[in-house]
Design an enzyme around this catalytic site. Structure first.
Site, PDB file in Angstrom:
ATOM      1  N   ASP A 137       0.865  -1.181   0.000  1.00  0.00           N
ATOM      2  CA  ASP A 137       0.000   0.000   0.000  1.00  0.00           C
ATOM      3  C   ASP A 137       0.898   1.225   0.000  1.00  0.00           C
ATOM      4  O   ASP A 137       2.112   1.114   0.189  1.00  0.00           O
ATOM      5  CB  ASP A 137      -0.918  -0.002   1.227  1.00  0.00           C
ATOM      6  N   ASP A 187      -9.823   1.099  -5.484  1.00  0.00           N
ATOM      7  CA  ASP A 187     -10.516   2.312  -5.888  1.00  0.00           C
ATOM      8  C   ASP A 187     -11.319   2.015  -7.152  1.00  0.00           C
ATOM      9  O   ASP A 187     -10.762   1.577  -8.159  1.00  0.00           O
ATOM     10  CB  ASP A 187      -9.491   3.421  -6.156  1.00  0.00           C
ATOM     11  N   LYS A 191     -16.044   7.463 -12.323  1.00  0.00           N
ATOM     12  CA  LYS A 191     -16.302   8.276 -13.506  1.00  0.00           C
ATOM     13  C   LYS A 191     -15.753   7.586 -14.752  1.00  0.00           C
ATOM     14  O   LYS A 191     -14.650   7.040 -14.737  1.00  0.00           O
ATOM     15  CB  LYS A 191     -15.674   9.661 -13.347  1.00  0.00           C
TER      16      LYS A 191
END
Length: 283
Positions: A137, A187, A191
């Site tokens: 991460d 994530d 859009k």
């Protein structure tokens, strides 16, 4: 990797309290936030993870993640300073990692990309001590929290990677090095113009396939249904992977993936969580 379910897990400043514990005893420990006054150019954690380990050594490209610079608690800062030299790995792309040397044993290794605050990772490591987890991460508080959990619960089968998982896979791992790949709640980039940033794409699977042993399990989970459908389509179309579900659809959540409290809250609100379990084809 941002986690659409766990976005609210970012630590908040608080007075010292007794650790929050659940039935598994692996909950996040709140603490005092830390803000250091540093001279220009001074690293945030001198003995901890580097801010940009790969630097400018590699080509600029569209990334699937955004670093989140939230505040670090005193406990997380201490873990980063104290434990990073022992259990941390900066993904600089300058070396090939010997996983047996990194973990100190020849146990199978699973790569987890994006782990939030690390609570689920710690639970999985505790439940399967014979499997090593290389958890990657870019979220500094999460890195510190996972190191803290690993130390507190004696989880020697966790190593924390800092940086871009693509560089790790492409530059730093040998072919057939991994026994599994986990991508939980990446994530979703909802859009349409951002869909190219989603991690699960044919090119990513091309690369991952070269680093996964035959029969290695790829496990993805998301609470964003359009992304789940895209994941299923991309994985099903890839010649190196096969669905473990007989009807070719989504899989029930396996027992080894913990149900986090934030996931539970999402389910209570009507969110649909989909798991995908695919296996690396043996050729």
């Amino acid at each position: 990797m941002s986690d659409s379910l766990n976005a609210s897990e970012a630590p908040r400043p608080a007075a010292p309290t007794q650790p929050e514990t659940g039935g598994d005893g692996l909950r996040h420990v709140p603490g005092i936030s830390v803000r250091h006054t540093r001279a220009k150019g001074e690293p945030r954690f001198p003995d901890g993870p580097r801010a940009d380990p790969a630097g400018s050594h590699f080509e600029r490209r569209i990334r699937s993640f955004q670093p989140r610079r939230s505040r670090v608690t005193a406990g997380q800062a201490d873990a980063l300073q104290r434990l990073w030299p022992k259990w941390g790995l900066d993904i600089d792309g300058q070396q090939v990692v010997d996983l047996a040397e990194l973990f100190g044993n020849d146990n199978p290794v699973v790569l987890e990309i994006g782990f939030g605050m690390g609570e689920a990772t710690a639970q999985m490591a505790a439940g399967d001590p014979g499997t090593n987890i290389l958890a990657v991460d870019v979220h500094t508080p999460g890195q510190g929290n996972l190191l803290n959990l690993a130390d507190h619960h004696g989880l020697g089968n966790i190593r924390v990677g800092n940086g871009d998982a693509i560089i790790l896979l492409r530059e730093m791992l040998e072919p057939d090095a991994l026994d599994g790949l986990r991508v939980y709640f990446p994530d979703p980039w909802p859009k349409k113009r951002h869909h190219k940033r989603r991690l699960i794409q044919p090119e990513f699977l091309d690369l991952a396939a070269t680093r996964l042993r035959p029969c290695a399990l790829v496990h993805c989970a998301t609470d964003w249904e359009p992304y789940a459908e895209q994941m299923l389509e991309v994985l099903a179309a890839h010649p190196d992977f096969e669905n473990t579900v007989a009807d070719g659809g989504f899989a029930p959540r396996p027992e080894f993936r913990p149900l986090t409290r934030f996931e539970g809250q999402g389910l209570d609100k009507g969110h649909v969580v989909n798991d995908l379990l695919f296996r690396r084809v043996q050729r």
